[in-house]
Design a protein around this motif. Structure first.
Motif, PDB file in Angstrom:
ATOM      1  N   SER A   1       0.829  -1.190   0.000  1.00  0.00           N
ATOM      2  CA  SER A   1       0.000   0.000   0.000  1.00  0.00           C
ATOM      3  C   SER A   1       0.875   1.256   0.000  1.00  0.00           C
ATOM      4  N   SER A   2       0.260   2.376  -0.269  1.00  0.00           N
ATOM      5  CA  SER A   2       1.031   3.626  -0.328  1.00  0.00           C
ATOM      6  C   SER A   2       1.550   4.022   1.053  1.00  0.00           C
ATOM      7  N   LEU A   3       0.834   3.662   2.112  1.00  0.00           N
ATOM      8  CA  LEU A   3       1.306   3.966   3.467  1.00  0.00           C
ATOM      9  C   LEU A   3       2.585   3.191   3.775  1.00  0.00           C
ATOM     10  N   ASP A   4       2.648   1.934   3.335  1.00  0.00           N
ATOM     11  CA  ASP A   4       3.866   1.140   3.518  1.00  0.00           C
ATOM     12  C   ASP A   4       5.033   1.773   2.777  1.00  0.00           C
ATOM     13  N   THR A   5       4.800   2.241   1.571  1.00  0.00           N
ATOM     14  CA  THR A   5       5.854   2.880   0.779  1.00  0.00           C
ATOM     15  C   THR A   5       6.358   4.137   1.467  1.00  0.00           C
ATOM     16  N   ILE A   6       5.454   4.928   2.007  1.00  0.00           N
ATOM     17  CA  ILE A   6       5.843   6.148   2.717  1.00  0.00           C
ATOM     18  C   ILE A   6       6.682   5.783   3.942  1.00  0.00           C
ATOM     19  N   ASN A   7       6.247   4.779   4.699  1.00  0.00           N
ATOM     20  CA  ASN A   7       7.000   4.362   5.883  1.00  0.00           C
ATOM     21  C   ASN A   7       8.372   3.828   5.506  1.00  0.00           C
ATOM     22  N   ASP A   8       8.456   3.065   4.415  1.00  0.00           N
ATOM     23  CA  ASP A   8       9.743   2.552   3.954  1.00  0.00           C
ATOM     24  C   ASP A   8      10.669   3.690   3.550  1.00  0.00           C
ATOM     25  N   ASN A   9      10.130   4.686   2.860  1.00  0.00           N
ATOM     26  CA  ASN A   9      10.944   5.808   2.394  1.00  0.00           C
ATOM     27  C   ASN A   9      11.529   6.614   3.552  1.00  0.00           C
ATOM     28  N   ILE A  10      10.837   6.639   4.660  1.00  0.00           N
ATOM     29  CA  ILE A  10      11.321   7.351   5.848  1.00  0.00           C
ATOM     30  C   ILE A  10      12.665   6.773   6.292  1.00  0.00           C
ATOM     31  N   HIS A  11      12.842   5.476   6.096  1.00  0.00           N
ATOM     32  CA  HIS A  11      14.035   4.778   6.585  1.00  0.00           C
ATOM     33  C   HIS A  11      15.186   4.735   5.582  1.00  0.00           C
ATOM     34  N   ILE A  12      14.947   5.120   4.340  1.00  0.00           N
ATOM     35  CA  ILE A  12      15.981   4.970   3.313  1.00  0.00           C
ATOM     36  C   ILE A  12      17.240   5.759   3.645  1.00  0.00           C
ATOM     37  N   ASP A  13      17.119   6.987   4.100  1.00  0.00           N
ATOM     38  CA  ASP A  13      18.310   7.790   4.440  1.00  0.00           C
ATOM     39  C   ASP A  13      19.131   7.116   5.528  1.00  0.00           C
ATOM     40  N   LYS A  14      18.453   6.570   6.528  1.00  0.00           N
ATOM     41  CA  LYS A  14      19.167   5.895   7.612  1.00  0.00           C
ATOM     42  C   LYS A  14      19.800   4.594   7.124  1.00  0.00           C
ATOM     43  N   LEU A  15      19.108   3.886   6.242  1.00  0.00           N
ATOM     44  CA  LEU A  15      19.685   2.670   5.661  1.00  0.00           C
ATOM     45  C   LEU A  15      20.938   3.008   4.857  1.00  0.00           C
ATOM     46  N   LEU A  16      20.878   4.089   4.113  1.00  0.00           N
ATOM     47  CA  LEU A  16      22.049   4.515   3.334  1.00  0.00           C
ATOM     48  C   LEU A  16      23.229   4.833   4.248  1.00  0.00           C
ATOM     49  N   LEU A  17      22.961   5.484   5.366  1.00  0.00           N
ATOM     50  CA  LEU A  17      24.030   5.802   6.326  1.00  0.00           C
ATOM     51  C   LEU A  17      24.630   4.531   6.922  1.00  0.00           C
ATOM     52  N   ILE A  18      23.785   3.573   7.248  1.00  0.00           N
ATOM     53  CA  ILE A  18      24.279   2.302   7.791  1.00  0.00           C
ATOM     54  C   ILE A  18      25.144   1.596   6.761  1.00  0.00           C
ATOM     55  N   ARG A  19      24.676   1.554   5.511  1.00  0.00           N
ATOM     56  CA  ARG A  19      25.446   0.884   4.460  1.00  0.00           C
ATOM     57  C   ARG A  19      26.785   1.589   4.226  1.00  0.00           C
ATOM     58  N   SER A  44      13.582  -8.636  11.710  1.00  0.00           N
ATOM     59  CA  SER A  44      13.115  -9.225  10.449  1.00  0.00           C
ATOM     60  C   SER A  44      12.659  -8.152   9.460  1.00  0.00           C
ATOM     61  N   TYR A  45      11.968  -7.118   9.946  1.00  0.00           N
ATOM     62  CA  TYR A  45      11.530  -6.067   9.027  1.00  0.00           C
ATOM     63  C   TYR A  45      12.724  -5.241   8.536  1.00  0.00           C
ATOM     64  N   PHE A  46      13.688  -5.008   9.409  1.00  0.00           N
ATOM     65  CA  PHE A  46      14.902  -4.300   8.997  1.00  0.00           C
ATOM     66  C   PHE A  46      15.581  -5.067   7.858  1.00  0.00           C
ATOM     67  N   GLN A  47      15.742  -6.381   8.042  1.00  0.00           N
ATOM     68  CA  GLN A  47      16.393  -7.180   7.007  1.00  0.00           C
ATOM     69  C   GLN A  47      15.591  -7.167   5.710  1.00  0.00           C
ATOM     70  N   HIS A  48      14.284  -7.248   5.819  1.00  0.00           N
ATOM     71  CA  HIS A  48      13.424  -7.182   4.630  1.00  0.00           C
ATOM     72  C   HIS A  48      13.615  -5.849   3.899  1.00  0.00           C
ATOM     73  N   LEU A  49      13.593  -4.774   4.655  1.00  0.00           N
ATOM     74  CA  LEU A  49      13.723  -3.437   4.069  1.00  0.00           C
ATOM     75  C   LEU A  49      15.113  -3.230   3.462  1.00  0.00           C
ATOM     76  N   TYR A  50      16.133  -3.765   4.096  1.00  0.00           N
ATOM     77  CA  TYR A  50      17.503  -3.644   3.579  1.00  0.00           C
ATOM     78  C   TYR A  50      17.613  -4.326   2.222  1.00  0.00           C
ATOM     79  N   VAL A  51      17.107  -5.537   2.129  1.00  0.00           N
ATOM     80  CA  VAL A  51      17.154  -6.278   0.853  1.00  0.00           C
ATOM     81  C   VAL A  51      16.305  -5.568  -0.194  1.00  0.00           C
ATOM     82  N   LYS A  52      15.148  -5.082   0.210  1.00  0.00           N
ATOM     83  CA  LYS A  52      14.264  -4.374  -0.721  1.00  0.00           C
ATOM     84  C   LYS A  52      14.942  -3.115  -1.269  1.00  0.00           C
TER      85      LYS A  52
END
Length: 86
Positions: A1-19, A44-52
């Motif tokens: 859903s679009s809400l999931d996409t918005i929530n995922d996008n919130i974490h992308i900057d932090k995922l990039l910093l971790i990587r 588990s959700y962190f790992q899912h989001l990282y791979v995604k």
């Protein structure tokens, strides 16, 4: 859903910093649980989001960063394989 996409996008900057930290500091002991906690996510959700986001698991990135560093040290120093691996 679009809400999931918005929530995922919130974490992308932090995922990039971790990587980025993984590749800049391959000698550090990265714990998946600690990384997940930084983003306030379950392991588990962190790992899912990282791979995604990156197409590879965080474990694969950690291993790749260490192999890359080891190859660089072998090419640019006189350190032995044993020294580099420890």
């Amino acid at each position: 859903s679009s809400l999931d996409t918005i929530n995922d996008n919130i974490h992308i900057d932090k995922l990039l910093l971790i990587r980025e930290k993984i590749y800049q500091n391959p000698e550090l002991d990265f714990k998946i649980n600690d990384c997940a906690k930084k983003l306030l996510l379950s392991r588990s959700y962190f790992q899912h989001l990282y791979v995604k986001t990156f197409g590879v698991s965080i474990s694969q990135d950690i291993i790749s960063s260490r192999i890359k560093q080891a190859c660089n040290l072998l090419r640019t120093t006189y350190l032995s394989i044993g020294d580099i691996s420890s």
